[in-house]
Design a protein around this motif. Structure first.
Motif, PDB file in Angstrom:
ATOM      1  N   ASP A 154       0.828  -1.204   0.000  1.00 42.99           N
ATOM      2  CA  ASP A 154       0.000   0.000   0.000  1.00 42.99           C
ATOM      3  C   ASP A 154       0.866   1.259   0.000  1.00 42.99           C
ATOM      4  OD1 ASP A 154      -2.214  -1.617   0.074  1.00 42.99           O
ATOM      5  OD2 ASP A 154      -2.631  -1.326   2.207  1.00 42.99           O
ATOM      6  N   ALA A 155       1.914   1.263   0.843  1.00 43.08           N
ATOM      7  CA  ALA A 155       2.780   2.436   0.927  1.00 43.08           C
ATOM      8  C   ALA A 155       3.517   2.682  -0.388  1.00 43.08           C
ATOM      9  CB  ALA A 155       3.783   2.260   2.067  1.00 43.08           C
ATOM     10  N   ALA A 156       3.836   1.610  -1.121  1.00 47.91           N
ATOM     11  CA  ALA A 156       4.515   1.774  -2.404  1.00 47.91           C
ATOM     12  C   ALA A 156       3.591   2.337  -3.468  1.00 47.91           C
ATOM     13  CB  ALA A 156       5.098   0.436  -2.857  1.00 47.91           C
ATOM     14  N   GLY A 157       2.279   2.195  -3.271  1.00 44.79           N
ATOM     15  CA  GLY A 157       1.327   2.725  -4.243  1.00 44.79           C
ATOM     16  C   GLY A 157       0.689   1.681  -5.130  1.00 44.79           C
ATOM     17  N   TYR A 158       0.866   0.387  -4.798  1.00 40.65           N
ATOM     18  CA  TYR A 158       0.236  -0.656  -5.598  1.00 40.65           C
ATOM     19  C   TYR A 158      -1.276  -0.662  -5.354  1.00 40.65           C
ATOM     20  CZ  TYR A 158       4.615  -2.739  -7.148  1.00 40.65           C
ATOM     21  OH  TYR A 158       5.829  -2.951  -7.759  1.00 40.65           O
ATOM     22  N   PRO A 159      -2.073  -0.894  -6.405  1.00 37.32           N
ATOM     23  CA  PRO A 159      -3.532  -0.909  -6.230  1.00 37.32           C
ATOM     24  C   PRO A 159      -3.967  -2.063  -5.345  1.00 37.32           C
ATOM     25  CG  PRO A 159      -2.934  -1.698  -8.421  1.00 37.32           C
ATOM     26  CD  PRO A 159      -1.672  -1.174  -7.801  1.00 37.32           C
ATOM     27  N   LYS A 160      -5.069  -1.864  -4.621  1.00 35.35           N
ATOM     28  CA  LYS A 160      -5.583  -2.896  -3.733  1.00 35.35           C
ATOM     29  C   LYS A 160      -6.294  -4.011  -4.509  1.00 35.35           C
ATOM     30  CE  LYS A 160      -6.208   0.204   0.199  1.00 35.35           C
ATOM     31  NZ  LYS A 160      -5.168  -0.476   1.015  1.00 35.35           N
ATOM     32  N   GLN A 161      -6.770  -3.694  -5.715  1.00 33.31           N
ATOM     33  CA  GLN A 161      -7.407  -4.683  -6.578  1.00 33.31           C
ATOM     34  C   GLN A 161      -6.650  -4.739  -7.894  1.00 33.31           C
ATOM     35  OE1 GLN A 161     -11.515  -3.536  -6.899  1.00 33.31           O
ATOM     36  NE2 GLN A 161     -12.037  -4.359  -4.877  1.00 33.31           N
ATOM     37  N   SER A 162      -6.715  -5.896  -8.538  1.00 30.79           N
ATOM     38  CA  SER A 162      -5.929  -6.109  -9.744  1.00 30.79           C
ATOM     39  C   SER A 162      -6.296  -5.114 -10.840  1.00 30.79           C
ATOM     40  CB  SER A 162      -6.137  -7.538 -10.260  1.00 30.79           C
ATOM     41  OG  SER A 162      -5.431  -7.729 -11.471  1.00 30.79           O
ATOM     42  N   ALA A 163      -5.264  -4.511 -11.432  1.00 34.06           N
ATOM     43  CA  ALA A 163      -5.430  -3.637 -12.587  1.00 34.06           C
ATOM     44  C   ALA A 163      -4.699  -4.203 -13.793  1.00 34.06           C
ATOM     45  CB  ALA A 163      -4.902  -2.236 -12.264  1.00 34.06           C
ATOM     46  N   LEU A 164      -4.376  -5.501 -13.731  1.00 29.25           N
ATOM     47  CA  LEU A 164      -3.641  -6.131 -14.823  1.00 29.25           C
ATOM     48  C   LEU A 164      -4.544  -6.310 -16.046  1.00 29.25           C
ATOM     49  CD1 LEU A 164      -1.710  -8.928 -12.887  1.00 29.25           C
ATOM     50  CD2 LEU A 164      -0.834  -6.723 -13.662  1.00 29.25           C
ATOM     51  N   PRO A 165      -4.025  -6.076 -17.243  1.00 26.00           N
ATOM     52  CA  PRO A 165      -4.818  -6.339 -18.448  1.00 26.00           C
ATOM     53  C   PRO A 165      -5.042  -7.837 -18.624  1.00 26.00           C
ATOM     54  CG  PRO A 165      -2.560  -5.758 -19.023  1.00 26.00           C
ATOM     55  CD  PRO A 165      -2.686  -5.532 -17.551  1.00 26.00           C
ATOM     56  N   THR A 166      -6.073  -8.183 -19.333  1.00 26.92           N
ATOM     57  CA  THR A 166      -6.412  -9.604 -19.506  1.00 26.92           C
ATOM     58  C   THR A 166      -5.325 -10.363 -20.251  1.00 26.92           C
ATOM     59  OG1 THR A 166      -7.654  -9.016 -21.503  1.00 26.92           O
ATOM     60  CG2 THR A 166      -8.891  -9.149 -19.437  1.00 26.92           C
ATOM     61  N   ALA A 167      -4.559  -9.666 -21.087  1.00 28.50           N
ATOM     62  CA  ALA A 167      -3.518 -10.338 -21.869  1.00 28.50           C
ATOM     63  C   ALA A 167      -2.203 -10.474 -21.104  1.00 28.50           C
ATOM     64  CB  ALA A 167      -3.274  -9.570 -23.174  1.00 28.50           C
ATOM     65  N   TYR A 168      -2.154  -9.979 -19.865  1.00 29.57           N
ATOM     66  CA  TYR A 168      -0.904 -10.012 -19.107  1.00 29.57           C
ATOM     67  C   TYR A 168      -0.523 -11.447 -18.765  1.00 29.57           C
ATOM     68  CZ  TYR A 168       2.506  -9.157 -15.414  1.00 29.57           C
ATOM     69  OH  TYR A 168       3.634  -9.152 -14.635  1.00 29.57           O
ATOM     70  N   ARG A 169       0.732 -11.784 -18.974  1.00 33.69           N
ATOM     71  CA  ARG A 169       1.255 -13.102 -18.641  1.00 33.69           C
ATOM     72  C   ARG A 169       2.508 -12.926 -17.796  1.00 33.69           C
ATOM     73  NH1 ARG A 169      -3.002 -13.852 -19.963  1.00 33.69           N
ATOM     74  NH2 ARG A 169      -3.913 -15.318 -21.475  1.00 33.69           N
ATOM     75  N   ARG A 170       2.489 -13.511 -16.632  1.00 33.19           N
ATOM     76  CA  ARG A 170       3.624 -13.394 -15.730  1.00 33.19           C
ATOM     77  C   ARG A 170       4.772 -14.275 -16.203  1.00 33.19           C
ATOM     78  NH1 ARG A 170       2.517 -11.253 -11.133  1.00 33.19           N
ATOM     79  NH2 ARG A 170       0.406 -12.125 -11.138  1.00 33.19           N
ATOM     80  N   ALA A 171       5.999 -13.796 -16.037  1.00 33.11           N
ATOM     81  CA  ALA A 171       7.168 -14.576 -16.435  1.00 33.11           C
ATOM     82  C   ALA A 171       7.320 -15.791 -15.535  1.00 33.11           C
ATOM     83  CB  ALA A 171       8.426 -13.715 -16.371  1.00 33.11           C
ATOM     84  N   ALA A 172       7.859 -16.869 -16.076  1.00 29.24           N
ATOM     85  CA  ALA A 172       8.061 -18.094 -15.301  1.00 29.24           C
ATOM     86  C   ALA A 172       9.133 -17.873 -14.243  1.00 29.24           C
ATOM     87  CB  ALA A 172       8.479 -19.235 -16.232  1.00 29.24           C
TER      88      ALA A 172
END
Length: 215
Positions: A154-172
């Motif tokens: 929270d202090a860093a400024g990350y959103p509390k709910q996901s704002a990731l796009p649907t096409a986002y793929r996390r790296a392995a």
């Protein structure tokens, strides 16, 4: 929520900005370098050999491409306070931490500790070998705590709910230690080549040596 109203959040933000614990080497990965003499050393910088690259270089590039897909505000937070999670197999607290980050849609990279070299590098860089460890910017948090991780995110400024796009793929996930073999030194050249000695003829084993071992 006003961060100035809550002293603990204000202190968390201050800790992130000042970077009380430098942990950037872990975020970039560690190289295990084997020298020509067989000695092993660890470094966050690759050796000068042109062909020495971290094993996980492809995954790093994939993470950079994934971050380019993020909304502008989230991309700005990621650039200032990147999140790196350090885990191992069969680690229940690691799963809890991963679930928290995934539920909030936090872009993060994951480093796995699965070999002796990984464990030694983690101990040298963090002072301990227990997991999980998460870094948010330069701030290192040892062990999983829902409230503590949430406070710093929270202090860093990350959103509390996901704002990731649907096409986002996390790296392995990638191993913490990337093995980078050192380039062997070229043999010294002489003005005149020396004639090579003829190989010695093989010595026949004595009759009393049933295994036929040559010495």
């Amino acid at each position: 929520m006003n961060i100035h109203t809550f002293p603990h959040l204000r202190m968390a933000a201050l800790g992130l900005v000042l970077g009380l614990v430098s942990f950037s080497a872990l975020a970039q990965g560690v190289y295990r370098i084997v020298g020509p003499d067989g000695r092993v050393s660890y470094s966050d910088q690759p050796p000068p050999a042109a062909n020495a690259r971290p094993v996980a270089s492809g995954a790093t590039g994939a993470a950079g491409g994934a971050n380019a897909q993020l909304p502008f505000e989230l991309r700005q937070v990621v650039s200032r306070y990147p999140v790196v999670l350090y885990t191992s197999a069969e680690c229940a607290p690691c799963n809890s931490g991963r679930n928290l980050l995934n539920a909030r849609g936090i872009p993060y990279s994951e480093k796995t500790i699965s070999t002796f070299e990984d464990a030694e590098a983690l101990k040298r860089l963090s002072g301990q070998a227990s997991l999980p460890i998460v870094t948010i910017g330069s701030q290192q948090i040892k062990g999983y705590s829902d409230s503590e991780w949430t406070q710093f995110l929270d202090a860093a400024g990350y959103p509390k709910q996901s704002a990731l796009p649907t096409a986002y793929r996390r790296a392995a996930p990638t191993p913490l230690v990337a093995v980078a073999p050192a380039t062997p030194e070229a043999p010294a050249t002489t003005a005149q080549s020396q004639p090579s000695e003829a190989p010695a003829p093989p010595v026949a084993p004595p009759a009393t040596n049933p295994a036929g071992i040559r010495f």
